[in-house]
Motif scaffolding. Sequence first.
Motif, short mmCIF file in Angstrom:
data_model
loop_
_atom_site.label_atom_id
_atom_site.label_comp_id
_atom_site.label_asym_id
_atom_site.label_seq_id
_atom_site.Cartn_x
_atom_site.Cartn_y
_atom_site.Cartn_z
N TRP A 99 17.97 74.26 41.50
CA TRP A 99 18.44 73.92 40.15
C TRP A 99 19.38 72.71 40.19
O TRP A 99 19.25 71.79 39.38
N HIS A 100 20.30 72.70 41.14
CA HIS A 100 21.25 71.59 41.22
C HIS A 100 20.55 70.28 41.58
O HIS A 100 20.96 69.20 41.13
N LEU A 101 19.51 70.33 42.38
CA LEU A 101 18.73 69.12 42.67
C LEU A 101 18.09 68.59 41.39
O LEU A 101 17.99 67.38 41.19
N HIS A 102 17.67 69.49 40.53
CA HIS A 102 17.04 69.07 39.27
C HIS A 102 18.04 68.42 38.32
O HIS A 102 17.73 67.41 37.68
N VAL A 103 19.23 68.95 38.23
CA VAL A 103 20.18 68.48 37.20
C VAL A 103 21.19 67.46 37.74
O VAL A 103 21.98 66.94 36.95
N ALA A 114 0.84 67.38 42.26
CA ALA A 114 1.65 66.24 41.87
C ALA A 114 0.87 65.27 40.98
O ALA A 114 1.41 64.73 40.00
N GLN A 115 -0.40 65.07 41.29
CA GLN A 115 -1.21 64.17 40.47
C GLN A 115 -1.39 64.70 39.06
O GLN A 115 -1.58 63.91 38.12
N GLN A 116 -1.32 65.99 38.87
CA GLN A 116 -1.48 66.57 37.54
C GLN A 116 -0.27 66.28 36.64
O GLN A 116 -0.41 66.16 35.43
N VAL A 117 0.91 66.21 37.22
CA VAL A 117 2.13 66.12 36.40
C VAL A 117 2.78 64.75 36.40
O VAL A 117 3.54 64.43 35.48
N LEU A 118 2.54 63.93 37.40
CA LEU A 118 3.23 62.65 37.49
C LEU A 118 2.94 61.70 36.33
O LEU A 118 3.87 61.02 35.85
N PRO A 119 1.71 61.59 35.83
CA PRO A 119 1.50 60.67 34.70
C PRO A 119 2.39 60.96 33.51
O PRO A 119 2.97 60.05 32.92
N GLY A 120 2.53 62.23 33.15
CA GLY A 120 3.38 62.59 32.03
C GLY A 120 4.85 62.32 32.32
O GLY A 120 5.61 61.91 31.44
N MET A 121 5.28 62.56 33.56
CA MET A 121 6.67 62.30 33.92
C MET A 121 6.98 60.82 33.85
O MET A 121 8.03 60.40 33.34
N GLY A 161 11.65 63.55 35.11
CA GLY A 161 10.94 64.69 35.69
C GLY A 161 11.46 64.95 37.09
O GLY A 161 12.13 64.11 37.69
N THR A 162 11.15 66.13 37.59
CA THR A 162 11.59 66.52 38.93
C THR A 162 10.45 67.19 39.67
O THR A 162 9.77 68.06 39.11
N ILE A 163 10.22 66.78 40.90
CA ILE A 163 9.25 67.42 41.78
C ILE A 163 9.97 67.82 43.06
O ILE A 163 10.56 66.97 43.74
N LEU A 164 9.94 69.11 43.38
CA LEU A 164 10.61 69.63 44.57
C LEU A 164 9.57 70.31 45.46
O LEU A 164 8.87 71.21 45.01
N PHE A 165 9.49 69.88 46.69
CA PHE A 165 8.58 70.45 47.67
C PHE A 165 9.37 71.32 48.65
O PHE A 165 10.42 70.91 49.13
N THR A 166 8.83 72.48 48.96
CA THR A 166 9.49 73.37 49.92
C THR A 166 8.91 73.17 51.32
O THR A 166 7.72 73.36 51.55
N LEU A 190 0.76 74.15 27.51
CA LEU A 190 2.02 74.74 27.04
C LEU A 190 3.01 73.67 26.60
O LEU A 190 3.94 73.95 25.83
N GLY A 191 2.86 72.46 27.09
CA GLY A 191 3.80 71.38 26.81
C GLY A 191 3.91 70.47 28.02
O GLY A 191 3.13 70.57 28.96
N PHE A 192 4.89 69.57 28.00
CA PHE A 192 5.04 68.65 29.12
C PHE A 192 5.76 69.35 30.27
O PHE A 192 6.63 70.19 30.06
N VAL A 193 5.35 69.00 31.48
CA VAL A 193 5.97 69.58 32.68
C VAL A 193 7.17 68.72 33.06
O VAL A 193 7.02 67.54 33.40
N GLU A 194 8.35 69.29 32.99
CA GLU A 194 9.56 68.58 33.38
C GLU A 194 9.91 68.84 34.83
O GLU A 194 10.52 67.99 35.48
N VAL A 195 9.51 70.00 35.34
CA VAL A 195 9.85 70.37 36.72
C VAL A 195 8.61 70.95 37.39
O VAL A 195 7.95 71.83 36.83
N LEU A 196 8.30 70.45 38.57
CA LEU A 196 7.28 71.05 39.43
C LEU A 196 7.93 71.43 40.74
O LEU A 196 8.55 70.59 41.40
N VAL A 197 7.84 72.70 41.10
CA VAL A 197 8.29 73.16 42.42
C VAL A 197 7.05 73.61 43.17
O VAL A 197 6.33 74.51 42.72
N TYR A 198 6.79 72.97 44.32
CA TYR A 198 5.63 73.34 45.13
C TYR A 198 6.12 74.14 46.32
O TYR A 198 6.74 73.62 47.24
N ASN A 199 5.81 75.44 46.29
CA ASN A 199 6.34 76.39 47.27
C ASN A 199 5.22 77.11 48.02
O ASN A 199 5.45 78.13 48.65
#
Length: 260
Positions: A236-240, A132-139, A145-150, A86-95
């Motif tokens: 959202w605020h953590l991302h921006v 995380a390994q899937q998206v970190l190279p592009g970030m 980029g932003t990665i947020l773990f719950t 779909l495009g580059f991943v700018e945000v990953l939230v792992y919930n």
Amino acid sequence: MRSMASSTSNKGIAAIVGVGPKLGRSIARKFAHEGYTVAILARDLGRLSLFADEIAREEKAQVFAIRIDCSESRSVREAFEGVLSLGFVEVLVYNAYSNTNTNWQPTNFSDIRIESFQKSLAVSSVGAFHCAQQVLPGMVERGRGTILFTGCSASLNGIPGFPELCCGKFALRALSQCLAREFQPLGVHVAHVIIDGLVGPPRFQASTSQRTLVGEQQSGGGDGSMDPDALAQTYWHLHVQDRAAWTQEIDLSPCNTRFF
């Protein structure tokens, strides 16, 4: 994989892993409201597609429903092939987490099956590692980029009768700290969000702009549960937030918010 709208956002993709009817759905809705193309991922594709339809309709956004089993590395790879197409991943939230103890009653240690213990570890921490390994190279390549773990209360303290949940969430917290220290200097914001309390249904069904903002009352239900829409504002605020204010961990409870 399903496309829920005809237009594509000029922003990156917000990939939300572990989308159920409460927090995951609220986070996905918030990022869709802010103009992101959103990929929502979970095991139950049927229910996930209903969420995608709902969010796309409410927010007039493009939303994709993609099945994933976070306990299987092959499933994670295949799911993110779809996400990255779909495009580059700018945000990953792992919930995501594995809940075999559906009644939330303590389990005698001797009664816990090793298969159940391994499944919980696989979903809570190993699945996060694979995603995380899937998206970190592009970030790293783009320098952003932003990665947020719950996490949850079990990320901080061992709870008698819940070793499966605690061990998985302890490992997730360690993973987030390792990644933050390695990748934040490279422009990737990594944070661990501890939901220290119960998450209830959204307090309001109005548009996201009318929902509770971060810093306002996050609880208030008769059961003391937190509003997932208010919690989504925090994600959202953590991302921006400004890079100078990046934090590695935030602890949310019905009583207060503490930054570390």
